[in-house]
Design a protein around this motif. Structure first.
Motif, PDB file in Angstrom:
ATOM      1  N   PRO A 233     -13.318  60.497  43.642  1.00 12.91           N
ATOM      2  CA  PRO A 233     -12.286  59.458  43.546  1.00 12.91           C
ATOM      3  C   PRO A 233     -12.898  58.080  43.296  1.00 12.91           C
ATOM      4  N   GLY A 234     -12.259  57.331  42.420  1.00 14.67           N
ATOM      5  CA  GLY A 234     -12.713  55.984  42.137  1.00 14.67           C
ATOM      6  C   GLY A 234     -13.841  55.877  41.135  1.00 14.67           C
ATOM      7  N   SER A 235     -14.408  57.014  40.709  1.00 16.69           N
ATOM      8  CA  SER A 235     -15.503  56.983  39.740  1.00 16.69           C
ATOM      9  C   SER A 235     -14.996  56.525  38.378  1.00 16.69           C
TER      10      SER A 235
ATOM     11  N   ALA B 170      -6.283  56.186  33.523  1.00 18.27           N
ATOM     12  CA  ALA B 170      -7.059  54.952  33.604  1.00 18.27           C
ATOM     13  C   ALA B 170      -6.291  53.849  34.323  1.00 18.27           C
ATOM     14  N   ILE B 171      -4.966  53.819  34.169  1.00 17.40           N
ATOM     15  CA  ILE B 171      -4.148  52.849  34.906  1.00 17.40           C
ATOM     16  C   ILE B 171      -4.291  53.092  36.406  1.00 17.40           C
ATOM     17  N   ALA B 172      -4.235  54.350  36.806  1.00 22.29           N
ATOM     18  CA  ALA B 172      -4.389  54.684  38.226  1.00 22.29           C
ATOM     19  C   ALA B 172      -5.777  54.286  38.730  1.00 22.29           C
ATOM     20  N   LEU B 173      -6.804  54.494  37.917  1.00 18.24           N
ATOM     21  CA  LEU B 173      -8.155  54.097  38.300  1.00 18.24           C
ATOM     22  C   LEU B 173      -8.250  52.582  38.423  1.00 18.24           C
ATOM     23  N   SER B 174      -7.718  51.867  37.457  1.00 20.66           N
ATOM     24  CA  SER B 174      -7.762  50.405  37.478  1.00 20.66           C
ATOM     25  C   SER B 174      -7.108  49.846  38.727  1.00 20.66           C
TER      26      SER B 174
ATOM     27  N   ALA C 264     -14.421  46.000  34.410  1.00 20.82           N
ATOM     28  CA  ALA C 264     -13.908  45.146  33.337  1.00 20.82           C
ATOM     29  C   ALA C 264     -13.882  45.874  31.990  1.00 20.82           C
ATOM     30  N   GLU C 265     -14.956  46.570  31.641  1.00 13.24           N
ATOM     31  CA  GLU C 265     -14.962  47.240  30.340  1.00 13.24           C
ATOM     32  C   GLU C 265     -13.907  48.337  30.284  1.00 13.24           C
ATOM     33  N   VAL C 266     -13.743  49.078  31.370  1.00 14.67           N
ATOM     34  CA  VAL C 266     -12.703  50.108  31.418  1.00 14.67           C
ATOM     35  C   VAL C 266     -11.336  49.478  31.190  1.00 14.67           C
TER      36      VAL C 266
END
Length: 327
Positions: free
Chosen positions: A199-201, A235-239, A250-252
């Motif tokens: 998680p969070g990676s 990616a939204i969930a990760l952000s 930031a790059e993600v």
């Protein structure tokens, strides 16, 4: 790293133009770059040594890339480092990264990159046996010379044996697949990696990078819209697990904003720009331009015009145009 699992950061206002920083370093790298600008390699050497000693492989990879970029612009600074510490494993790592990056954009890339193999082997041999970063550099070199799978796959195995969730190695493997494989190959690899990581990676953002590769690749294959949207959602969930204005993701977030614009998901793109804050990154905005900051600001302005409560009649709203083809 600023990571808050399960916490959704509050939205913030977009940064004014004069506050946006392109590829801004974090608080650890910044002083090392300032010292490097003054000709002092000591802080950079200490910083990389610390990442090696503490097994901070993600930071080590990022810092090596940034220091190699600086060395490319200021070769005399790096020559001084090598002369002072010729066997320094951290200087050797930067040397290998610099060699690959120096030739990457050359028309004779494949031929020139073949000559970097001894530098990479030296970085591997003299480095920490736990370190995946020299192997990530080897993956990039193999991609650049268009190595066959029987050459690339053993390098990949060495990298992930050392750090199964190393983001940089996964990005290099995705790049290799985007050059030699199909759209489905890219997404299959990225989605499996995202499912298998912790998680969070940042590896959870690999599918959105696959989406970006599809949208900007210029190939004839149709882009699978459903997979692109799933990748963006992941990616939204990760952000959301990182604080607003955090330089680490930031790059993600920049990649995600690009993909959301391509999908005309204006409101979600607007939120990512607010979370990005001042931390614009060259990639992916440099894909089709030599002025990535201008492209970033233009994209952010386009989103603002699309999401403003009232748009004046005759106002201009732009959108990202990709080379991809929607299915």
């Amino acid at each position: 790293m600023l990571f808050h699992r399960g916490h959704r950061p509050a939205a913030t206002r977009p940064s004014p133009v004069d506050e946006v920083l392109l590829d801004a370093p974090d608080t650890r790298l910044g002083p090392a770059l300032v010292a490097a600008g003054q000709g002092d390699h000591g802080p950079a050497a200490k910083l990389l040594a610390l990442t090696r000693e503490n097994a901070e492989w993600e930071n080590r990879d990022r810092y090596a890339v940034r220091l190699a970029a600086f060395a490319h612009r200021r070769p005399e600074w790096f020559a001084g480092w090598l002369a002072a510490s010729p066997g320094d494993p951290d200087a050797l790592l930067v040397s290998a990264e610099l060699a690959v990056r120096r030739f990457w954009e050359s028309p004779a890339r494949a031929e020139l990159l073949r000559d970097t193999a001894p530098l990479i082997r030296t970085a591997v041999a003299e480095g920490d046996p736990r370190d995946p970063v020299p192997w990530r550099i080897a993956l990039d070199q193999a991609c650049g010379v268009d190595a066959p799978p029987d050459v690339f796959e053993p390098l990949w195995a060495e990298a992930v044996r050392r750090a199964p969730h190393h983001y940089g190695s996964h990005v290099s493997a995705l790049l290799y697949l985007s050059v030699r494989g199909s759209v489905n190959d890219c997404f299959d690899f990225a989605e499996r990696a995202a499912e298998d990581t912790r998680p969070g990676s940042l590896v959870q953002a690999l599918p959105v990078r696959a989406a970006l590769a599809c949208l900007t690749g210029g190939g004839a294959a149709p882009v699978p819209v459903a997979r692109i949207d799933r990748a963006a959602d992941l990616a939204i969930a990760l952000s959301a697990q990182y604080a607003a204005g955090d330089p680490w993701p930031a790059e993600v977030r920049n990649v995600l904003a690009y993909v959301l614009l391509a999908r005309q998901r204006w409101a979600e793109a607007s939120k990512q720009f607010r979370l990005i804050g001042p931390y614009a990154t060259s990639f992916p905005w440099d894909v089709f331009t030599d002025d990535p900051l201008d492209r970033f600001l233009a994209a952010r302005d386009a989103v603002r015009s699309r999401t403003a409560p009232q748009v004046p009649q005759g106002g201009r709203a732009g959108r990202i145009r990709s080379r991809g083809h929607y299915a």
